[in-house]
Design an enzyme around this catalytic site. Sequence first.
Site, short mmCIF file in Angstrom:
data_model
loop_
_atom_site.label_atom_id
_atom_site.label_comp_id
_atom_site.label_asym_id
_atom_site.label_seq_id
_atom_site.Cartn_x
_atom_site.Cartn_y
_atom_site.Cartn_z
N ASP A 143 -17.01 -12.05 8.81
CA ASP A 143 -15.58 -11.79 8.68
C ASP A 143 -15.13 -11.03 9.94
O ASP A 143 -15.27 -9.80 10.03
CB ASP A 143 -15.30 -10.98 7.41
CG ASP A 143 -13.80 -10.70 7.24
OD1 ASP A 143 -13.03 -10.98 8.17
OD2 ASP A 143 -13.43 -10.18 6.17
N TYR B 248 -14.35 -4.47 2.97
CA TYR B 248 -12.99 -4.88 2.63
C TYR B 248 -12.76 -6.25 3.26
O TYR B 248 -12.91 -6.41 4.48
CB TYR B 248 -11.95 -3.88 3.16
CG TYR B 248 -10.54 -4.36 2.90
CD1 TYR B 248 -9.97 -4.21 1.65
CD2 TYR B 248 -9.80 -4.99 3.90
CE1 TYR B 248 -8.68 -4.68 1.39
CE2 TYR B 248 -8.51 -5.46 3.65
CZ TYR B 248 -7.96 -5.30 2.39
OH TYR B 248 -6.70 -5.77 2.14
N TYR C 52 0.83 -1.21 0.00
CA TYR C 52 0.00 0.00 0.00
C TYR C 52 0.86 1.26 0.00
O TYR C 52 0.57 2.21 0.72
CB TYR C 52 -0.96 0.00 1.21
CG TYR C 52 -2.17 -0.87 0.94
CD1 TYR C 52 -3.26 -0.36 0.24
CD2 TYR C 52 -2.20 -2.20 1.33
CE1 TYR C 52 -4.37 -1.15 -0.04
CE2 TYR C 52 -3.28 -3.00 1.05
CZ TYR C 52 -4.36 -2.48 0.36
OH TYR C 52 -5.44 -3.27 0.07
C1 LIG Z 1 -12.34 -7.49 7.76
C2 LIG Z 1 -11.06 -7.91 7.11
N1 LIG Z 1 -11.02 -9.07 6.42
C3 LIG Z 1 -9.90 -9.50 5.83
C4 LIG Z 1 -8.75 -8.76 5.87
C5 LIG Z 1 -7.50 -9.25 5.18
O1 LIG Z 1 -6.58 -9.64 6.13
P1 LIG Z 1 -5.03 -9.81 5.73
O2 LIG Z 1 -4.50 -8.42 5.59
O3 LIG Z 1 -4.44 -10.53 6.89
O4 LIG Z 1 -4.97 -10.58 4.47
C6 LIG Z 1 -8.74 -7.54 6.57
C7 LIG Z 1 -7.52 -6.73 6.64
O5 LIG Z 1 -7.50 -5.60 7.04
C8 LIG Z 1 -9.93 -7.10 7.20
O6 LIG Z 1 -9.98 -5.94 7.86
#
Ligand SMILES: Cc1ncc(COP(=O)(O)O)c(C=O)c1O
Length: 442
Positions: free
Chosen positions: A240, A146, A19
């Site tokens: 998630d 996200y 990023y």
């Molecule tokens: C809600 C959510 N899911 C999945 C992810 C992806 O995680 P990673 O960065 O460990 O791949 C993130 C990362 O910020 C997240 O906030």
Amino acid sequence: MSTTTTLATRDQQVIWHPYTQMKTAALPIPIVKGEGALLYAEDGKTYVDAVASWWVNLHGHAHPYIAQKVAEQLQTLEHVIFAGFTHPAAITLAERLIQLLPQGQSRIFYSDNGSTAVEVALKMAIQYWQNKGIARRKIIAFRNSYHGDTFGAMAVSARSAFTAPFWSYLFEVCFIDVPIPGNEDQTLKQLEAYAHEGDVAAFIYEPLVLGTAGMVMYNPEVLDQLLAICQQHDILTIADEVMTGFGRTGRTFASDYLQLQPDMVTLSKGLTGGTMALGATSCNEKIYEAFLSDDKRKTLFHGHSYTGNPVACAAGLASLDLLLLEETKQQIDHIRQRHAAFSKKFRYQPKVLEVRQRGTILAVEFEAEGTSYFNKLGDTIYSFALEQGVILRPLGNIIYVIPPYCITDPQLDQVYLTLQGMQQLITGERYFEPPTQTTLHD
Ligand SMILES: Cc1ncc(COP(=O)(O)O)c(C=O)c1O
């Protein structure tokens, strides 16, 4: 040439950071040590890690207890192939997670990070219907969500600048609005409409807080209503909890605020207290059983070289020990109370649009005057925070605080003072202390 310059310039020769626009980015800050909520730079400066190093750190940096458990594991078994073999750390962590997770979760599938945990959940959901011989293809997600940077995770995430170069490669997803207060009915109608069309395999959501969208928050009541619609229409649900898990929202999981429970949960970030890369996808027995067959084609053909890594699992177990301590629970509640007291005053400051809070997560949304202006300002306030010795990464016009639970009161004061300084920088107006006996609404 100082060592700091040497490290940063050596980095610049060989490393491509995440990023980061490498053409214009400032030199990275070399960090040589961490302790509690503090990070120590090579030049001797210290920083309060107010973003828990991308939301992963729970108990502080280089925690001695986690370090000891990881060291013990390293001297016993560092890794073993996880197909056909198993080991105590993976089994115990799965047993303990199942005890803690929302009711009904009965199986743990390990992977490496949040994105892979999401990939696994999506693959479980899609293949679940195929294994049952039922045609269901559509996936529903929140418009601004996200879920990670791998292709499946990108597909269910917002169509934003992050994913723009890949849009034509992403599978189609039915997006619904985030049910922020006032928007609930609209979102419920959108979900109902998709559910009635049929063909929906699964709904994936960030429960109560959408992190990368800017710590956008909504209430448990509407999520329960959305989950009820999914249950009525046999739509699989995936919570998630990669960001919200392990106490961030004030409860162990954001799903703990709900009456209804998901079919699958994705975990990472705080899973190891921020020590090792580890992802986990849990599911209930209904999902698991759909993969049991004499027909080998019904197997979940997914795995990574480091699936179930023993060292990562040992870190996970140690982090859980710390998370479940009474003093950690008290500390989480203390941060919640301090954030609440700060929000009460800060929300009335000029140009502050909204202050949002759920548990230990605090977000301040400033009035934005056009995105490009604000993006530039984002850089300015990021640098300002660093000068104050605090790491805060703005998401556009939103600044958030997600501290490690061990943060001390003086460190929290430093974070709040930095937010006040940012507000002054943005508005040109001094922070005013609202009267304590106030008629302003809470
Ligand atoms: C809600 C959510 N899911 C999945 C992810 C992806 O995680 P990673 O960065 O460990 O791949 C993130 C990362 O910020 C997240 O906030």
